[in-house]
Design an enzyme around this catalytic site. Structure first.
Site, short mmCIF file in Angstrom:
data_model
loop_
_atom_site.label_atom_id
_atom_site.label_comp_id
_atom_site.label_asym_id
_atom_site.label_seq_id
_atom_site.Cartn_x
_atom_site.Cartn_y
_atom_site.Cartn_z
CG ASN A 292 -1.75 -9.77 -25.64
OD1 ASN A 292 -1.03 -9.26 -26.67
ND2 ASN A 292 -2.99 -10.13 -25.63
CG ASP A 293 -1.26 -5.59 -23.21
OD1 ASP A 293 -1.68 -5.75 -24.07
OD2 ASP A 293 -1.93 -5.59 -22.06
#
Lengths: 470, 108
Positions: free
Chosen positions: A396-397
């Protein structure tokens, strides 16, 4: 100088050399495995040497042999079992736990040493330098211990929240100042030494907790690395206390190498150590989640299978979701299946994907994914524009475009995998919840992104079954 | 203060050793690829387990009827050994995976 002392010094010399050479070998992929074993042998020589040849100032050998032996056997059994049994995904917390054990050991040594000063009534004779080193060992060891335990609990999911509150920095700072004042008091007047000493112990343990609690989960690898170097420094102080060369060499080496490693990790994440320590990452979480919430597209497993089946080039971006779901083998199966169909498959590895640098490499290596299929950040970024499908598995990040274009975002400045340059992006996540850094991801709302919800392993298995029927 | 200066004079060689070791540690690590960060951290973690020697010495020098201190020393030796053994075994396991995967490559 007696024969025994000479032998002990030689053992320590061998141990120290093995630590230096072993650490050097550990920093290159070809020699790393042997480097680790080399250092282990050095350790064995130093420990056995201590057992056989150590003599105290009166020339007496060590007492309580059986007790020490039992303790070592217990340590070996627990250590080997946990290290062998633990899943690859739980490796980061395990390293943290072992580091905490080292810190605890340093703190306990300081306690025993202090007790013997008190009970022998010789605290008045102890020099300022000696007391300072004793306190330093206690302080750093305790911080490292309680900090590591918190880091372990965070990574293990026992502590989910990043507890930061207003004025926390101030409280941390006050605790630290109090500890320093108490240390000075102890050194200046040994009358109330015991009270000061145990107060320092308690406050140091408290400080370790306060120090790690506000730091966001994504920064945990940096914290573990830093605590690792703390334990190294505590070891060095203990070595200084006993004028023990093996302990000093090992401790200082790890202390300085660990500090450098911490800085290298920060650089890989494009974050400053100061920011990590102030906990600005986790502290500002979920500020503007609503801002870019648009609508996202969902895609079914069979549609994903279709898209992948007709692609020429697929890049898989693994993240922590893959690790949690234990999906590395399923991932490799999908890769093999697609490769058999003549589709070019590679993996884009972000240096900090997962919970530790290199986490994904270790995990995929466990599933026997060939080494050359793992592409690093820069190389992957040049390949995305020519890629048909990017499959993001629980990352995600590291794919959040906010890192590039939103200066207010906590991840701003971190280099990301530019997956949105590919023709189509399929993101597998369990839910729409934000990632570990706690911030929303604009990638999910891009027109060429589709969301494929579900547990990574489950989804991959269904996907494999679908593609096989095509 | 006098006391402190005396301590520095008494430990001159050790202080030199410390300074050189710090630079050595920096030098040894400087060029490490990111895939090795985790194993390297874990390996370094095992090396500072050398603290167990301190625990062994401190327990070995405790009077054999001072049960409370002995208990603390006993615990110190256990956790120190845990640090050493666990650290090396876990690093070995991590690095072992890189190795088998390279073998597979040459077979293919």
């Amino acid at each position: 100088m007696t024969f025994d002392t000479a032998l002990l010094l030689i053992c320590y010399l061998i141990g120290s050399l093995a630590f230096i050479v072993g650490l050097k070998m550990l920093s290159s992929p070809k020699t790393a495995l042997n480097g680790n074993r080399f250092a282990a042998i050095g350790m064995l020589v130093a420990i056995i040497g201590t057992f056989l040849f150590y003599r105290n100032s009166k020339g007496e050998p060590l007492g309580n042999f059986i007790l020490i032996f039992i303790a070592i056997v217990i340590g070996i059994i627990i250590g080997t079992l946990t290290a062998k049994k633990v899943k690859m995904t739980e490796m980061p917390q395990l390293v943290s736990l072992f580091n905490g054990a080292g810190g605890l050991c340093a703190a306990l040594i300081a306690v025993v040493e202090f007790k013997s000063l008190i009970s022998g009534g010789i605290i008045y004779q102890a020099s300022t330098g000696y007391l300072l080193i004793l306190i330093a060992g206690l302080l750093i060891g305790s911080i490292s211990f309680s900090g590591s335990v918190i880091a372990f609990a965070k990574l293990n999911g026992n502590i989910k929240k990043t507890g930061s509150f207003k004025g926390q920095q101030f409280i941390n700072f006050s605790v630290l100042i109090t500890v320093i004042v108490l240390s000075v008091l102890l050194v200046l007047s040994t009358a109330n030494a015991s009270i000061y000493f145990y107060a320092i112990l308690v406050l140091a343990l408290l400080y370790g907790v306060l120090f790690v609690v506000p730091i966001g989960g994504a920064d945990m690898p940096v914290v573990i690395s830093l605590l690792n170097s703390f334990t190294g420094i505590a070891t060095a102080f203990a070595g200084f206390l006993y004028s023990n060369q093996a302990m000093m060499t090992g401790g200082i080496l790890v202390g300085s190498a660990g500090t450098i490693l911490t800085l290298i990790m920060c650089r890989a994440m494009n974050r400053s150590l100061g920011k990590v320590l102030l906990g600005s990452f986790g502290g500002t979480k979920k500020v503007d989640g609503a801002k870019d919430e648009g609508s996202y597209k969902e895609i079914s497993v069979s549609d994903t299978a279709m898209v992948m089946n007709y692609a020429h080039k697929v890049i898989i971006v693994p993240g922590y979701g893959l690790a949690v779901a234990q999906a590395q083998h399923a991932c490799h199966d999908l890769d093999k299946l697609l490769t058999e169909k003549g589709i070019e498959v590679s993996y884009a590895i972000h240096p900090v994907a997962g919970r530790m640098p290199g986490h994904m490499n270790v995990l995929l290596a466990e599933a026997n994914v060939p080494y050359e299929k793992l592409k690093e950040l820069e190389q992957s970024n040049t390949e995305f524009p020519h890629t048909d499908v990017v499959l993001v598995l629980g990352a995600n990040d590291v794919v959040n475009p906010a890192a590039e274009n939103d200066a207010s975002s906590p991840v701003y400045g971190m280099q990301i995998l530019e997956v949105d340059k590919a023709k189509q992006v399929i993101v597998n996540k369990r839910t729409m919840n934000p990632g570990y850094a706690g911030i929303s991801n604009a990638l999910f709302y891009e027109p060429n992104t589709s969301m494929l919800f579900g547990d990574a392993k489950n989804v991959l298995e269904q996907l494999i079954a679908e593609i096989k029927t095509m | 203060m006098q006391d402190f200066f005396q301590y520095i004079i008494d430990n001159e060689q050790t202080i030199y050793l410390i300074i050189l070791m710090i630079f050595l540690g920096i030098e040894v690590i400087s060029q490490v690829p990111s895939i090795l960060h985790t194993p390297l951290m874990s390996g370094a973690n095992a090396i500072h387990g050398v603290i167990v020697i301190g625990a062994i010495i401190v327990t070995g020098e405790t009077a054999s009827d001072d049960y409370f201190t002995l208990a603390i020393g006993f615990l110190a030796v256990i956790v120190g050994t845990l640090n050493v053994v666990g650290g090396f075994v876990v690093t070995d396991r991590m690095l072992g995976m890189f190795k088998t995967e390279k073998k597979n490559n040459s077979n293919n």
